[in-house]
Design a protein around this motif. Structure first.
Motif, short mmCIF file in Angstrom:
data_model
loop_
_atom_site.label_atom_id
_atom_site.label_comp_id
_atom_site.label_asym_id
_atom_site.label_seq_id
_atom_site.Cartn_x
_atom_site.Cartn_y
_atom_site.Cartn_z
N TYR A 81 1.72 33.59 38.92
CA TYR A 81 1.53 32.49 39.87
C TYR A 81 1.99 32.90 41.27
CZ TYR A 81 1.83 28.08 42.29
OH TYR A 81 1.68 27.09 43.23
N ALA A 82 3.09 33.63 41.35
CA ALA A 82 3.59 34.09 42.65
C ALA A 82 2.55 34.95 43.36
CB ALA A 82 4.89 34.86 42.47
N ASN A 83 1.85 35.77 42.59
CA ASN A 83 0.79 36.59 43.18
C ASN A 83 -0.35 35.73 43.71
OD1 ASN A 83 1.97 39.13 42.78
ND2 ASN A 83 1.26 39.21 40.66
N GLN A 84 -0.64 34.65 43.03
CA GLN A 84 -1.72 33.76 43.46
C GLN A 84 -1.44 33.17 44.84
OE1 GLN A 84 -2.78 30.71 40.57
NE2 GLN A 84 -2.54 32.16 38.89
N VAL A 85 -0.18 32.85 45.10
CA VAL A 85 0.16 32.24 46.39
C VAL A 85 0.61 33.30 47.41
CG1 VAL A 85 0.80 30.06 45.31
CG2 VAL A 85 2.56 31.76 45.78
N LYS A 86 0.49 34.59 47.01
CA LYS A 86 0.79 35.73 47.89
C LYS A 86 2.27 35.84 48.28
CE LYS A 86 -3.82 36.34 49.84
NZ LYS A 86 -4.50 35.55 48.82
#
Length: 298
Positions: A153-158
């Motif tokens: 999820y952290a990767n999704q929001v950069k």
């Protein structure tokens, strides 16, 4: 990789007979294994340094240090986050520890919580994670689903993602921008990763968070200049820091600390530059809180 094949789950040949050892022999066996930890952490120095560099930039822009983990790993993350507040005078909202199963899991295991990646995603959504934040995923085994859910999820929001594991080619490493893998080998007690793996993770967290705080100007030379003097011990420490950093007497240090509204960095700046509190605060702001820059430029 199956759990049984992980390095953290192997039997340690050096402690096979620890159950029949004397107390002194137990201590020596554990100590011999612990001696290996620092060298192993040292093999990850470039990645740890990269974590400090990248995390510092995000933190300066208002990002948060967010630690995520389960069991021992989660508790170590919470410990690191909590201790940054009094040590470096940061807002508690800037360093947050999440543990699978919620805060009660800090004191009592919540069975099954670590196996649900959706719980990790939900916990970060509840924090309104954004691209300025830093998410540090901790898992000795390198495969905890809760942590994987957080990192995905952290990767999704950069957000910046950092993984810390104690196995090579970890699963959590597949979802991190910066991958730290300190392989300390089998535990003295098979699978008890609160021991060598836990110590390695704590050492790495010490380096990362301390490095980030140094880069925020919260250390002058090698003393803490943003310590919060919230009790008599810390007031005494604050005065001693001012004395050491400036060479003034105890009474001058104490008097200046009061004039600076108990802000050590402001007090040191006042003494180093001869300006009043308000001007000292302005100068520090111009120098991003870095007293060395103040000394060099004023």
């Amino acid at each position: 990789m199956n759990i049984k094949d992980l390095t953290t789950e192997q039997r340690n040949p050096n402690s096979l007979h620890i159950d029949s050892a004397t107390p002194l022999e137990i201590v020596k066996i554990i100590n011999q294994e612990d001696k290996k930890i620092a060298d192993t952490v040292g093999t990850q120095d470039k990645e740890i340094a990269k974590a400090i560099e990248y995390a510092s930039k995000r933190y300066r822009k208002g990002g948060r240090l967010i630690y995520v983990g389960a069991g021992t790993s989660g508790r170590l993350g919470i410990l690191d986050a909590v201790e940054l507040v009094p040590t470096y005078r940061i807002n508690p909202e800037r360093a947050i520890g999440l543990i699978a199963g919620g805060q009660s899991a800090m004191f009592r295991a919540v069975e099954g919580a670590e196996d649900d990646p959706k719980l990790g995603e939900k916990d970060l959504k509840d924090l309104k994670l954004n691209e300025r934040d830093i998410v540090i995923g901790l898992a000795a085994s390198g495969r905890t689903p809760y942590v994987i859910g957080c990192l995905k999820y952290a990767n999704q929001v950069k957000a910046l993602t950092i993984s810390i594991a104690c196995v090579k080619k970890s699963e959590i490493g597949k979802y991190a921008d910066i991958v730290i893998e300190a392989v300390v080998g089998p535990e003295v007690i098979t699978g008890s990763t609160r021991m060598k793996a836990g110590t390695a993770q704590k050492m790495i967290l010490n380096m990362i968070s301390t490095g980030v705080m140094i880069k925020q100007g919260k250390v002058y030379e090698n003393v803490m200049v943003d310590v919060m003097p919230t009790n008599s011990k810390l007031v005494d420490r604050a005065c001693r820091i001012i004395e050491v950093a400036t060479g003034v007497s105890e009474s001058v240090a104490s008097d200046t600390l009061e004039k600076a509204d108990m802000n050590v960095a402001v007090a040191i700046t006042m003494l180093k530059t001869g300006v009043d509190k308000e001007k000292a605060m302005d100068i520090l702001k111009e120098c991003n809180g870095n007293i060395s820059s103040v000394v060099n430029n004023y």
